[in-house]
Design a protein around this motif. Structure first.
Motif, PDB file in Angstrom:
ATOM      1  N   ALA A 188       7.363  -8.259   0.196  1.00 30.64           N
ATOM      2  CA  ALA A 188       7.933  -7.065  -0.156  1.00 30.64           C
ATOM      3  C   ALA A 188       7.105  -5.826   0.771  1.00 30.64           C
ATOM      4  O   ALA A 188       7.878  -5.006   1.354  1.00 30.64           O
ATOM      5  CB  ALA A 188       7.898  -6.451  -1.553  1.00 30.64           C
ATOM      6  N   SER A 189       6.120  -5.849   1.086  1.00 32.24           N
ATOM      7  CA  SER A 189       5.289  -4.954   1.863  1.00 32.24           C
ATOM      8  C   SER A 189       5.726  -5.075   3.526  1.00 32.24           C
ATOM      9  O   SER A 189       5.565  -3.945   4.133  1.00 32.24           O
ATOM     10  CB  SER A 189       3.899  -5.042   1.880  1.00 32.24           C
ATOM     11  OG  SER A 189       3.460  -5.925   2.478  1.00 32.24           O
ATOM     12  N   GLY A 190       6.599  -6.152   3.863  1.00 36.90           N
ATOM     13  CA  GLY A 190       7.007  -6.237   5.307  1.00 36.90           C
ATOM     14  C   GLY A 190       5.645  -6.910   6.309  1.00 36.90           C
ATOM     15  O   GLY A 190       6.190  -7.011   7.424  1.00 36.90           O
ATOM     16  N   VAL A 191       4.818  -7.380   5.775  1.00 38.86           N
ATOM     17  CA  VAL A 191       3.731  -7.889   6.396  1.00 38.86           C
ATOM     18  C   VAL A 191       4.270  -9.353   6.765  1.00 38.86           C
ATOM     19  O   VAL A 191       4.945 -10.235   5.916  1.00 38.86           O
ATOM     20  CB  VAL A 191       2.557  -8.105   5.555  1.00 38.86           C
ATOM     21  CG1 VAL A 191       1.319  -8.950   6.435  1.00 38.86           C
ATOM     22  CG2 VAL A 191       1.977  -6.866   5.372  1.00 38.86           C
ATOM     23  N   GLU A 192       4.233  -9.731   8.095  1.00 37.06           N
ATOM     24  CA  GLU A 192       4.537 -11.098   8.595  1.00 37.06           C
ATOM     25  C   GLU A 192       3.340 -11.826   9.364  1.00 37.06           C
ATOM     26  O   GLU A 192       2.474 -11.447  10.145  1.00 37.06           O
ATOM     27  CB  GLU A 192       5.370 -10.932   9.859  1.00 37.06           C
ATOM     28  CG  GLU A 192       6.759 -10.578   9.167  1.00 37.06           C
ATOM     29  CD  GLU A 192       7.975 -10.555  10.201  1.00 37.06           C
ATOM     30  OE1 GLU A 192       7.668 -11.165  11.215  1.00 37.06           O
ATOM     31  OE2 GLU A 192       8.844  -9.834  10.056  1.00 37.06           O
ATOM     32  N   CYS A 193       2.828 -12.998   8.613  1.00 37.86           N
ATOM     33  CA  CYS A 193       1.842 -13.959   9.214  1.00 37.86           C
ATOM     34  C   CYS A 193       2.354 -15.293   8.603  1.00 37.86           C
ATOM     35  O   CYS A 193       3.122 -15.585   7.855  1.00 37.86           O
ATOM     36  CB  CYS A 193       0.723 -13.429   8.670  1.00 37.86           C
ATOM     37  SG  CYS A 193       0.645 -13.608   6.899  1.00 37.86           S
ATOM     38  N   LYS A 194       1.579 -16.060   9.415  1.00 38.20           N
ATOM     39  CA  LYS A 194       1.894 -17.624   9.367  1.00 38.20           C
ATOM     40  C   LYS A 194       1.627 -18.246   7.893  1.00 38.20           C
ATOM     41  O   LYS A 194       2.457 -18.768   7.305  1.00 38.20           O
ATOM     42  CB  LYS A 194       1.116 -18.187  10.300  1.00 38.20           C
ATOM     43  CG  LYS A 194       1.451 -19.762  10.142  1.00 38.20           C
ATOM     44  CD  LYS A 194       0.616 -20.631  11.524  1.00 38.20           C
ATOM     45  CE  LYS A 194       1.049 -22.261  11.503  1.00 38.20           C
ATOM     46  NZ  LYS A 194       0.487 -23.035  12.448  1.00 38.20           N
ATOM     47  N   PRO A 195       0.430 -17.822   7.128  1.00 40.02           N
ATOM     48  CA  PRO A 195       0.223 -18.339   5.692  1.00 40.02           C
ATOM     49  C   PRO A 195       1.304 -17.714   5.023  1.00 40.02           C
ATOM     50  O   PRO A 195       1.839 -18.457   3.884  1.00 40.02           O
ATOM     51  CB  PRO A 195      -1.013 -17.854   5.631  1.00 40.02           C
ATOM     52  CG  PRO A 195      -1.765 -17.706   6.958  1.00 40.02           C
ATOM     53  CD  PRO A 195      -0.889 -17.340   7.880  1.00 40.02           C
ATOM     54  N   LEU A 196       1.599 -16.672   5.311  1.00 43.28           N
ATOM     55  CA  LEU A 196       2.606 -15.961   4.260  1.00 43.28           C
ATOM     56  C   LEU A 196       4.099 -16.759   4.367  1.00 43.28           C
ATOM     57  O   LEU A 196       4.832 -17.002   3.415  1.00 43.28           O
ATOM     58  CB  LEU A 196       2.812 -14.523   4.533  1.00 43.28           C
ATOM     59  CG  LEU A 196       4.156 -13.698   3.668  1.00 43.28           C
ATOM     60  CD1 LEU A 196       3.694 -13.811   2.162  1.00 43.28           C
ATOM     61  CD2 LEU A 196       4.033 -12.521   4.120  1.00 43.28           C
ATOM     62  N   THR A 197       4.490 -16.999   5.939  1.00 44.46           N
ATOM     63  CA  THR A 197       5.814 -17.840   6.151  1.00 44.46           C
ATOM     64  C   THR A 197       5.673 -19.022   5.201  1.00 44.46           C
ATOM     65  O   THR A 197       6.549 -19.528   4.760  1.00 44.46           O
ATOM     66  CB  THR A 197       5.784 -17.990   7.551  1.00 44.46           C
ATOM     67  OG1 THR A 197       5.831 -16.574   8.216  1.00 44.46           O
ATOM     68  CG2 THR A 197       7.250 -18.677   7.798  1.00 44.46           C
ATOM     69  N   ARG A 198       4.330 -19.786   5.498  1.00 45.50           N
ATOM     70  CA  ARG A 198       4.345 -21.143   4.696  1.00 45.50           C
ATOM     71  C   ARG A 198       4.304 -21.101   3.266  1.00 45.50           C
ATOM     72  O   ARG A 198       5.083 -21.886   2.399  1.00 45.50           O
ATOM     73  CB  ARG A 198       3.130 -21.827   5.047  1.00 45.50           C
ATOM     74  CG  ARG A 198       2.880 -23.028   4.577  1.00 45.50           C
ATOM     75  CD  ARG A 198       1.564 -23.688   5.405  1.00 45.50           C
ATOM     76  NE  ARG A 198       0.351 -22.773   5.052  1.00 45.50           N
ATOM     77  CZ  ARG A 198      -0.187 -22.608   6.273  1.00 45.50           C
ATOM     78  NH1 ARG A 198      -0.181 -23.366   7.225  1.00 45.50           N
ATOM     79  NH2 ARG A 198      -1.485 -21.848   6.109  1.00 45.50           N
TER      80      ARG A 198
END
Length: 105
Positions: free
Chosen positions: A47-57
């Motif tokens: 919800a905070s808008g952070v994008e990274c590979k572990p979050l996508t997974r």
């Protein structure tokens, strides 16, 4: 007793590390609570808008409510009978993500 007859944990009861073969009810509830806590953290970061590979997974993994009990409390093991073993038998099982199993077993 003292000296050479001093009781040791191994001599007194057999195995030094006694691990129950089944998860107790309170332990199962802690497993579910731990999964819900992880779901809350993933939802907050997403919800905070952070994008990274572990979050996508993590977003592709099922939430605690979507997981069947078989996947919550057991994990795939090629050496165990039936190819499943209880999560508390896995080393560092509270730190690993055991939400997905290979080949959908």
């Amino acid at each position: 007793m003292f000296g050479i007859f001093k009781p040791s944990p191994v001599a007194m009861g057999g195995l030094l590390w006694k691990n129950p073969w089944r998860l107790s009810t309170p332990r199962k509830s802690r497993v579910r609570q731990r999964l819900r806590d992880v779901d809350d953290v993933v939802a907050t970061i997403a919800a905070s808008g952070v994008e990274c590979k572990p979050l996508t997974r993590a977003l592709y993994m099922p939430t605690e409510a979507e997981m069947p009990p078989k996947d919550k409390y057991t994990t795939f093991s090629k050496t165990s009978r039936g190819f499943r073993k209880s999560v508390h038998k896995v080393p560092k099982w509270t730190r690993l993500s055991l939400r997905t199993n290979p080949a959908g077993f």
